[in-house]
Motif scaffolding. Structure first.
Motif, PDB file in Angstrom:
ATOM      1  N   ALA A 159       1.006  -1.280   0.040  1.00 55.48           N
ATOM      2  CA  ALA A 159       0.145   0.039   0.017  1.00 55.48           C
ATOM      3  C   ALA A 159       0.860   1.260   0.053  1.00 55.48           C
ATOM      4  CB  ALA A 159      -0.815  -0.041   1.102  1.00 55.48           C
ATOM      5  N   LEU A 160       2.018   1.230   0.781  1.00 54.76           N
ATOM      6  CA  LEU A 160       2.693   2.264   0.604  1.00 54.76           C
ATOM      7  C   LEU A 160       3.554   2.771  -0.512  1.00 54.76           C
ATOM      8  CD1 LEU A 160       4.038   4.730   2.508  1.00 54.76           C
ATOM      9  CD2 LEU A 160       5.717   3.350   3.257  1.00 54.76           C
ATOM     10  N   ASP A 161       4.125   1.475  -0.846  1.00 54.68           N
ATOM     11  CA  ASP A 161       4.619   1.423  -2.521  1.00 54.68           C
ATOM     12  C   ASP A 161       3.518   2.035  -3.446  1.00 54.68           C
ATOM     13  OD1 ASP A 161       6.903   0.533  -1.484  1.00 54.68           O
ATOM     14  OD2 ASP A 161       6.620  -1.552  -2.115  1.00 54.68           O
ATOM     15  N   ASP A 162       2.431   1.753  -3.295  1.00 55.13           N
ATOM     16  CA  ASP A 162       1.344   2.183  -4.424  1.00 55.13           C
ATOM     17  C   ASP A 162       1.286   3.694  -4.270  1.00 55.13           C
ATOM     18  OD1 ASP A 162       1.221  -0.483  -5.330  1.00 55.13           O
ATOM     19  OD2 ASP A 162      -0.735  -0.871  -4.336  1.00 55.13           O
ATOM     20  N   PHE A 163       1.098   3.959  -2.835  1.00 58.18           N
ATOM     21  CA  PHE A 163       0.870   5.566  -2.523  1.00 58.18           C
ATOM     22  C   PHE A 163       2.117   6.325  -2.967  1.00 58.18           C
ATOM     23  CE2 PHE A 163       1.556   9.024   0.473  1.00 58.18           C
ATOM     24  CZ  PHE A 163       0.336   9.694   0.377  1.00 58.18           C
ATOM     25  N   GLU A 164       3.292   5.957  -3.014  1.00 56.56           N
ATOM     26  CA  GLU A 164       4.442   6.577  -3.419  1.00 56.56           C
ATOM     27  C   GLU A 164       4.589   6.837  -4.899  1.00 56.56           C
ATOM     28  OE1 GLU A 164       7.564   4.356  -1.342  1.00 56.56           O
ATOM     29  OE2 GLU A 164       7.655   5.494   0.308  1.00 56.56           O
ATOM     30  N   THR A 165       4.197   5.639  -5.400  1.00 53.75           N
ATOM     31  CA  THR A 165       3.992   5.410  -6.979  1.00 53.75           C
ATOM     32  C   THR A 165       3.135   6.534  -7.648  1.00 53.75           C
ATOM     33  OG1 THR A 165       4.802   3.208  -7.030  1.00 53.75           O
ATOM     34  CG2 THR A 165       3.962   4.264  -8.973  1.00 53.75           C
ATOM     35  N   SER A 166       1.819   6.643  -6.889  1.00 57.35           N
ATOM     36  CA  SER A 166       0.947   7.598  -7.248  1.00 57.35           C
ATOM     37  C   SER A 166       1.566   8.916  -7.069  1.00 57.35           C
ATOM     38  CB  SER A 166      -0.522   7.431  -6.383  1.00 57.35           C
ATOM     39  OG  SER A 166      -0.869   6.064  -6.688  1.00 57.35           O
ATOM     40  N   LEU A 167       2.243   9.212  -6.136  1.00 53.52           N
ATOM     41  CA  LEU A 167       2.781  10.599  -5.850  1.00 53.52           C
ATOM     42  C   LEU A 167       3.623  11.122  -6.865  1.00 53.52           C
ATOM     43  CD1 LEU A 167       3.100  11.119  -2.050  1.00 53.52           C
ATOM     44  CD2 LEU A 167       1.346  11.789  -3.319  1.00 53.52           C
ATOM     45  N   CYS A 168       4.593  10.034  -7.129  1.00 54.96           N
ATOM     46  CA  CYS A 168       5.548  10.254  -8.371  1.00 54.96           C
ATOM     47  C   CYS A 168       4.864  10.533  -9.618  1.00 54.96           C
ATOM     48  CB  CYS A 168       6.420   9.093  -8.402  1.00 54.96           C
ATOM     49  SG  CYS A 168       7.815   8.899  -7.025  1.00 54.96           S
TER      50      CYS A 168
END
Length: 57
Positions: free
Chosen positions: A41-50
């Protein structure tokens, strides 16, 4: 690319790792998910922000 031994002696990098671990633990606590799912979930969130051109700290 930084090596593992170089990384563990870098206080700034270790602070970032510690903060990420704190966030993962908090996601586990709040969402009631496994640690693996919290990391995803954190990885997905970081990818979305990028992808939205946001700066990650």
């Amino acid at each position: 690319m930084i090596g593992l031994l170089d990384g563990i002696t870098d206080p700034e990098l270790m602070a970032r790792v510690a903060e990420r671990q704190r966030i993962i633990a908090r996601v586990v606590e709040l969402m009631g998910v496994t640690r693996k799912r919290a990391i995803e979930a954190l990885d997905d969130f970081e990818t979305s922000l990028c992808h939205e051109s946001e700066t990650l700290h």
